[in-house]
Write a protein that holds these residues in place. Sequence first.
Motif, PDB file in Angstrom:
ATOM      1  N   SER A 140       0.815  -1.204   0.000  1.00 51.50           N
ATOM      2  CA  SER A 140       0.000   0.000   0.000  1.00 51.50           C
ATOM      3  C   SER A 140       0.856   1.266   0.000  1.00 51.50           C
ATOM      4  CB  SER A 140      -0.902   0.009   1.239  1.00 51.50           C
ATOM      5  OG  SER A 140      -1.600   1.234   1.345  1.00 51.50           O
ATOM      6  N   ASN A 141       0.274   2.339  -0.510  1.00 51.94           N
ATOM      7  CA  ASN A 141       0.923   3.644  -0.465  1.00 51.94           C
ATOM      8  C   ASN A 141       0.464   4.468   0.729  1.00 51.94           C
ATOM      9  OD1 ASN A 141       2.511   3.375  -2.861  1.00 51.94           O
ATOM     10  ND2 ASN A 141       0.675   3.736  -4.091  1.00 51.94           N
ATOM     11  N   GLN A 142      -0.380   3.868   1.557  1.00 52.05           N
ATOM     12  CA  GLN A 142      -0.859   4.526   2.771  1.00 52.05           C
ATOM     13  C   GLN A 142      -0.121   3.949   3.973  1.00 52.05           C
ATOM     14  OE1 GLN A 142      -2.963   7.005   2.978  1.00 52.05           O
ATOM     15  NE2 GLN A 142      -3.659   7.056   0.855  1.00 52.05           N
ATOM     16  N   ARG A 169       9.044   0.588   4.406  1.00 48.52           N
ATOM     17  CA  ARG A 169       7.878   1.020   3.627  1.00 48.52           C
ATOM     18  C   ARG A 169       7.183   2.212   4.294  1.00 48.52           C
ATOM     19  NH1 ARG A 169       6.497   2.100  -1.000  1.00 48.52           N
ATOM     20  NH2 ARG A 169       4.327   1.730  -1.593  1.00 48.52           N
ATOM     21  N   GLU A 172       9.080   5.171   3.335  1.00 47.70           N
ATOM     22  CA  GLU A 172       8.874   5.515   1.925  1.00 47.70           C
ATOM     23  C   GLU A 172       7.539   6.221   1.686  1.00 47.70           C
ATOM     24  OE1 GLU A 172      11.392   1.839  -0.168  1.00 47.70           O
ATOM     25  OE2 GLU A 172       9.212   1.743   0.009  1.00 47.70           O
ATOM     26  N   THR A 173       6.546   5.915   2.496  1.00 46.09           N
ATOM     27  CA  THR A 173       5.189   6.418   2.246  1.00 46.09           C
ATOM     28  C   THR A 173       4.794   7.573   3.157  1.00 46.09           C
ATOM     29  OG1 THR A 173       4.281   4.716   3.737  1.00 46.09           O
ATOM     30  CG2 THR A 173       4.370   4.187   1.389  1.00 46.09           C
TER      31      THR A 173
END
Length: 268
Positions: A140-142, A169, A172-173
């Motif tokens: 996910s990008n959330q 992650r 990163e997001t």
Amino acid sequence: MGKQASQYDKIFKENIEAVIPNLMQNILGITAVTSEELPDDIQHTKERKPDVLKKISDNQGNIFILHLEFQLIDEPEMVYRMADYYIMLVRKYKMPVRQFVLFLGSSIPKMEVKHESETMHYKFSLIAFAQLDYHTFLQSNQPEEVLLAVLANFKGESPKTVLQQIILRVEETTTGDLALKRYFSQLRVLAQLRNLGETLRDLAMDSIAKFVNIEQDAAYMIGQEKTEERIVRNLLAKMSLTVEQIADIAGVSVKFVQEVQQKLSIRE
């Protein structure tokens, strides 16, 4: 589960709106075209507050009420609670209702999902995070959704490897040190649901030391563990309860209660 449960509840309340769209798409199999927030209290002769309540129009043209409950404890009478919600929701909104219990515990829940009698046939959907592939959340990008990977199935990967991926992650997001500090603090709390607090603390010195006070965190966890052990000891000594009941009351794992029980038996 007292203070511990309130911590988890706070995290889900803070993050739920960011998580819901992908959770519906990837876990519940619902492709929403529109989503409308509904009041979270249902009152007729008594009041109930669902965790998530939305009016959904999906890509198949269906319009329905979506009701979600996040559950930490394998509650034997959950089916009656969900049926209670169902009747009240149908009565209030006069439209189809889809219900899901999202179980966050580390085990596979044994709670009944249906109730059948001569005059009633009822069933809700149960999803155990322990059976979901952690990659679903990791991709996910959330960041709020990435955090949920710690509650999913690691698919044979070591906890250390998965936690490293989650930390990377989240970095990163996430934009901004303040937000990153909040997510790392939330990860610490969620990791405790899988008894991974110590692994995370040992692993994350370089990654999150500037965002989380590791020494204070360690002191807090040690103090919390001593308090929990004292509570469990008192329950074992003074109450005729099963190990599972004591774990539920104290807000700890069954394994923790068994370890305390073993210590007491050795001393005796």
